[in-house]
Design an enzyme around this catalytic site. Structure first.
Site, PDB file in Angstrom:
ATOM      1  N   ASP A  38     -55.841  30.871  -9.334  1.00 60.23           N
ATOM      2  CA  ASP A  38     -56.667  31.893  -8.700  1.00 60.23           C
ATOM      3  C   ASP A  38     -55.801  32.770  -7.795  1.00 60.23           C
ATOM      4  O   ASP A  38     -54.757  32.329  -7.299  1.00 60.23           O
ATOM      5  CB  ASP A  38     -57.775  31.245  -7.872  1.00 60.23           C
ATOM      6  CG  ASP A  38     -58.829  30.565  -8.733  1.00 60.23           C
ATOM      7  OD1 ASP A  38     -58.984  30.980  -9.897  1.00 60.23           O
ATOM      8  OD2 ASP A  38     -59.496  29.638  -8.240  1.00 60.23           O
ATOM      9  N   ASP A  80     -64.751  29.400  -2.793  1.00 62.25           N
ATOM     10  CA  ASP A  80     -63.507  29.471  -2.015  1.00 62.25           C
ATOM     11  C   ASP A  80     -63.652  30.496  -0.896  1.00 62.25           C
ATOM     12  O   ASP A  80     -64.709  31.121  -0.726  1.00 62.25           O
ATOM     13  CB  ASP A  80     -62.292  29.772  -2.905  1.00 62.25           C
ATOM     14  CG  ASP A  80     -62.358  31.147  -3.577  1.00 62.25           C
ATOM     15  OD1 ASP A  80     -63.130  32.016  -3.118  1.00 62.25           O
ATOM     16  OD2 ASP A  80     -61.641  31.347  -4.577  1.00 62.25           O
TER      17      ASP A  80
END
Length: 287
Positions: A38, A80
């Site tokens: 990511d 996140d």
């Protein structure tokens, strides 16, 4: 340029951004990464260059190891720190022992639901695109293996951890589900990949370091690739046959079903599969 390069991915870049940067640095269009990180995440990002991209199939099941931080008190839509907060934020009162007890079930074979904001395809379209458009995201749980999940510390509302998971596991989902189990919400606050398969952070190089020198010097020695396969040096006749996709007789150094065939010390010619005895058929020809 042919080989495997391990980049220490910086935060704020997608894995594809790194691929594009390495294409420009190396002057090689054929570049692919072995496992997406990511944008927020940093650490080990192995890249295959040139003809070595044909080896990607052999790396698809490699385990990954990470360290990072989980913040408790609220969840986010992306699971996140880059996502939007979800629900009402709370001030958790947690102890290290409580966290370790709650983390214990996240071990062994588990069913994990991927995040809605992920690259999983739904009808040929990445799930994150549907999520951004506010459309329903219907994903199916996936069976993964968590070999290790250790809460290593706690500072106020943020815990540090180390985790080793099978290919396809989402650390964001682990953080999110841990927050659900504790009833206070949680999200992944930072993530660093320290190992991917046989490759570690000690072997990784920054993009700036690779750009400031001859990129070829940073390539992993070909004999260190796919360590589960024995390396065999072929003679001129065998190497010639393998380069043309034909079967060849090779010294039988082991009972391995697949081997790496070299012409000399560094020239990886092919991955070959045993047919019978010392007769091998190339499954991937590298030239």
């Amino acid at each position: 340029m042919n080989g495997l390069l391990i980049i220490d991915k910086p935060g704020g870049m997608t894995s594809h951004d790194v691929v594009n940067r390495v294409r420009r640095i190396a002057g090689e269009q054929s570049v692919g990464h072995l496992g997406t990180l990511d944008p927020m995440a940093t650490g080990v990002l192995p890249l295959l260059l040139g003809r070595f991209t044909r080896l990607a199939q052999f790396f698809s099941t490699a385990d990954k190891t990470y360290t990072g931080h989980i913040r408790f008190g609220f969840a986010t839509d992306t699971y996140d720190a880059e996502g939007q907060p979800q629900g009402i934020a709370v001030t958790p009162s947690l102890t290290l022992d409580q966290l370790r007890v709650a983390a214990a079930p996240f071990h062994g074979e588990i069913e994990q639901m991927p995040p809605a904001f992920s690259a999983k395809k739904i009808g040929g379209k990445p799930a994150y695109k549907l999520a951004r458009e506010g459309k329903p995201v219907e994903l199916k749980p996936k069976t993964i293996q968590i070999h290790e999940f250790e809460i290593t510390g706690l500072d106020d509302d943020t815990a540090s951890f180390r985790i080793q998971v099978s290919a396809g596991g989402y650390i964001r989902s682990v953080a999110h589900e841990l927050g659900q189990a504790l009833g206070c919400g949680a999200h992944l606050n930072s993530l660093r990949r320290t190992q991917a398969g046989a490759f570690t952070i000690a072997q990784a190089h920054t993009l700036d370091a690779v750009a400031s020198s001859n990129a070829e010097q940073f390539l992993i020695h070909p004999r260190k690739l796919l360590p589960e396969m024995p390396s065999v040096c072929g003679d001129a006749i065998a190497v010639g046959k393998l380069r043309n996709g034909a079967q060849a007789n090779l010294p039988e150094y082991s009972d391995a079903e697949q081997i790496k065939v070299f012409d000399g010390q560094r020239d990886l010619v092919a991955i070959a599969r045993r047919i019978a005895g010392t007769l091998f058929q190339p499954t991937v020809v590298l030239g």
